[in-house]
Design a protein around this motif. Structure first.
Motif, PDB file in Angstrom:
ATOM      1  N   LEU A 129      -6.334  26.823  -2.379  1.00 54.24           N
ATOM      2  CA  LEU A 129      -5.328  27.153  -3.042  1.00 54.24           C
ATOM      3  C   LEU A 129      -5.712  26.724  -4.592  1.00 54.24           C
ATOM      4  CD1 LEU A 129      -1.720  25.626  -1.087  1.00 54.24           C
ATOM      5  CD2 LEU A 129      -2.391  28.355  -1.791  1.00 54.24           C
ATOM      6  N   ALA A 130      -7.121  26.285  -4.683  1.00 59.08           N
ATOM      7  CA  ALA A 130      -7.449  25.203  -5.683  1.00 59.08           C
ATOM      8  C   ALA A 130      -8.714  26.383  -6.665  1.00 59.08           C
ATOM      9  CB  ALA A 130      -8.461  23.834  -5.148  1.00 59.08           C
ATOM     10  N   TRP A 131      -8.804  27.705  -6.287  1.00 65.42           N
ATOM     11  CA  TRP A 131      -9.312  28.289  -7.191  1.00 65.42           C
ATOM     12  C   TRP A 131     -10.143  28.417  -8.496  1.00 65.42           C
ATOM     13  CZ3 TRP A 131     -13.881  29.147  -4.609  1.00 65.42           C
ATOM     14  CH2 TRP A 131     -14.353  29.638  -3.867  1.00 65.42           C
ATOM     15  N   LEU A 140     -19.018  20.408   7.479  1.00 66.14           N
ATOM     16  CA  LEU A 140     -18.243  21.596   7.692  1.00 66.14           C
ATOM     17  C   LEU A 140     -16.843  20.759   9.032  1.00 66.14           C
ATOM     18  CD1 LEU A 140     -20.610  24.829   7.639  1.00 66.14           C
ATOM     19  CD2 LEU A 140     -18.299  23.444   5.903  1.00 66.14           C
ATOM     20  N   GLU A 141     -17.128  20.600   9.846  1.00 64.77           N
ATOM     21  CA  GLU A 141     -16.167  20.007  10.509  1.00 64.77           C
ATOM     22  C   GLU A 141     -14.993  18.873  10.304  1.00 64.77           C
ATOM     23  OE1 GLU A 141     -16.261  20.142  14.515  1.00 64.77           O
ATOM     24  OE2 GLU A 141     -18.312  21.602  13.918  1.00 64.77           O
ATOM     25  N   ASN A 142     -15.220  18.649   8.986  1.00 68.18           N
ATOM     26  CA  ASN A 142     -14.459  16.998   7.957  1.00 68.18           C
ATOM     27  C   ASN A 142     -13.969  17.700   6.736  1.00 68.18           C
ATOM     28  OD1 ASN A 142     -15.295  14.993  10.044  1.00 68.18           O
ATOM     29  ND2 ASN A 142     -16.932  15.563   9.465  1.00 68.18           N
ATOM     30  N   VAL A 143     -14.111  19.184   6.750  1.00 72.41           N
ATOM     31  CA  VAL A 143     -14.201  19.876   5.780  1.00 72.41           C
ATOM     32  C   VAL A 143     -12.674  19.753   5.042  1.00 72.41           C
ATOM     33  CG1 VAL A 143     -12.897  21.976   6.096  1.00 72.41           C
ATOM     34  CG2 VAL A 143     -14.375  21.892   4.034  1.00 72.41           C
ATOM     35  N   ARG A 144     -11.551  19.231   6.103  1.00 72.20           N
ATOM     36  CA  ARG A 144     -10.120  18.932   5.277  1.00 72.20           C
ATOM     37  C   ARG A 144     -10.760  17.795   4.520  1.00 72.20           C
ATOM     38  NH1 ARG A 144     -11.426  17.921   9.665  1.00 72.20           N
ATOM     39  NH2 ARG A 144     -11.341  16.605  10.965  1.00 72.20           N
ATOM     40  N   ASP A 145     -11.353  17.092   4.447  1.00 69.94           N
ATOM     41  CA  ASP A 145     -11.145  15.882   3.229  1.00 69.94           C
ATOM     42  C   ASP A 145     -12.294  15.617   1.912  1.00 69.94           C
ATOM     43  OD1 ASP A 145     -10.457  14.201   6.117  1.00 69.94           O
ATOM     44  OD2 ASP A 145     -12.353  13.748   6.319  1.00 69.94           O
ATOM     45  N   LEU A 146     -12.278  16.826   2.403  1.00 73.11           N
ATOM     46  CA  LEU A 146     -13.192  17.305   0.402  1.00 73.11           C
ATOM     47  C   LEU A 146     -11.729  17.667  -0.221  1.00 73.11           C
ATOM     48  CD1 LEU A 146     -16.066  20.055   1.613  1.00 73.11           C
ATOM     49  CD2 LEU A 146     -16.287  17.455   1.776  1.00 73.11           C
ATOM     50  N   LYS A 147     -12.650  17.147  -1.141  1.00 78.38           N
ATOM     51  CA  LYS A 147     -11.839  17.353  -2.458  1.00 78.38           C
ATOM     52  C   LYS A 147     -12.497  19.175  -2.600  1.00 78.38           C
ATOM     53  CE  LYS A 147     -11.205  12.806  -4.578  1.00 78.38           C
ATOM     54  NZ  LYS A 147     -11.918  11.316  -3.524  1.00 78.38           N
ATOM     55  N   PRO A 148     -11.870  19.564  -4.069  1.00 79.04           N
ATOM     56  CA  PRO A 148     -12.028  21.299  -4.421  1.00 79.04           C
ATOM     57  C   PRO A 148     -13.232  21.565  -5.088  1.00 79.04           C
ATOM     58  CG  PRO A 148      -9.640  20.565  -4.937  1.00 79.04           C
ATOM     59  CD  PRO A 148     -10.330  19.281  -4.203  1.00 79.04           C
ATOM     60  N   HIS A 149     -13.385  20.349  -5.889  1.00 78.17           N
ATOM     61  CA  HIS A 149     -15.480  20.178  -6.334  1.00 78.17           C
ATOM     62  C   HIS A 149     -15.944  20.362  -5.507  1.00 78.17           C
ATOM     63  CE1 HIS A 149     -14.356  16.337  -6.871  1.00 78.17           C
ATOM     64  NE2 HIS A 149     -15.479  15.665  -7.240  1.00 78.17           N
ATOM     65  N   GLN A 150     -15.814  19.094  -4.177  1.00 75.77           N
ATOM     66  CA  GLN A 150     -16.554  19.297  -3.294  1.00 75.77           C
ATOM     67  C   GLN A 150     -17.130  20.528  -2.633  1.00 75.77           C
ATOM     68  OE1 GLN A 150     -14.845  15.293  -1.549  1.00 75.77           O
ATOM     69  NE2 GLN A 150     -16.486  14.342  -2.336  1.00 75.77           N
ATOM     70  N   MET A 155     -13.773  27.716   2.089  1.00 75.70           N
ATOM     71  CA  MET A 155     -12.948  28.971   1.142  1.00 75.70           C
ATOM     72  C   MET A 155     -11.487  28.547   2.208  1.00 75.70           C
ATOM     73  SD  MET A 155     -14.597  32.331   1.222  1.00 75.70           S
ATOM     74  CE  MET A 155     -14.740  32.992   3.024  1.00 75.70           C
ATOM     75  N   GLN A 156     -10.716  28.675   2.870  1.00 79.35           N
ATOM     76  CA  GLN A 156      -9.560  27.906   3.711  1.00 79.35           C
ATOM     77  C   GLN A 156      -9.320  26.789   2.828  1.00 79.35           C
ATOM     78  OE1 GLN A 156      -9.421  26.931   7.816  1.00 79.35           O
ATOM     79  NE2 GLN A 156      -6.624  26.793   7.415  1.00 79.35           N
TER      80      GLN A 156
END
Length: 159
Positions: A55-57, A18-28, A50-51
């Protein structure tokens, strides 16, 4: 499901993610929501996932999208600002969703994410149209009770 203790390795992993959520891909992000839901792990920063997915839902497979919606509702994230894109996508997908995936929506997801009368009407009409694919599950019973009590005008307008 088993709840994670306050000092478990899983909680440490979730905190790190959760601290590095910007590095995740949508499926992750989908897998993180699933894991948190299964562990009943409510985290104050879960809205970040969720943020990140806002754009990836639509890019998720339909089955994974439904699982994500169920997880968001189970984690009580439906009132978050970043749940709005999920709600809009769900309302849009109701008309074209495969009946088996529509059936997979849990009552909590329907009640929490379809929180306006038009979306609820669309869901109920779709269930009625595809009733041969459904059985009268406890989830549908809960949705029926919810609509009957919270949307009495909608309930009366249904056939």
């Amino acid at each position: 499901s088993v709840q994670a203790g306050p000092h478990s390795a899983v909680l440490v992993l979730v905190n790190r993610v959760l601290e590095n959520v910007r590095d995740l891909k949508p499926h992750q992000g989908f897998y993180i929501l699933q894991a948190m839901s299964r562990l009943r792990l409510k985290h104050p920063k879960a809205g970040r996932v969720m943020q990140h997915l806002s754009l990836a839902w639509r890019s998720l497979a339909e089955k994974n999208f439904v699982k994500s919606a169920n997880a968001v509702a189970k984690l009580d994230l439906s009132k978050e600002l970043w749940a709005k894109p999920l709600k809009m996508t769900l309302a849009t997908w109701l008309a074209v969703m495969a009946p088996k995936n529509l059936m997979r929506l849990k009552a909590i997801a329907v009640m929490e994410l379809l929180d306006d009368e038009d979306a609820m009407r669309s869901y109920l009409q779709r269930c009625e149209r595809d009733r041969s694919h459904f059985w009268y599950s406890r989830h549908l019973q809960m949705v029926e009770l919810h609509v009957h009590l919270l949307y009495p005008k909608l309930w009366e307008s249904l056939e």
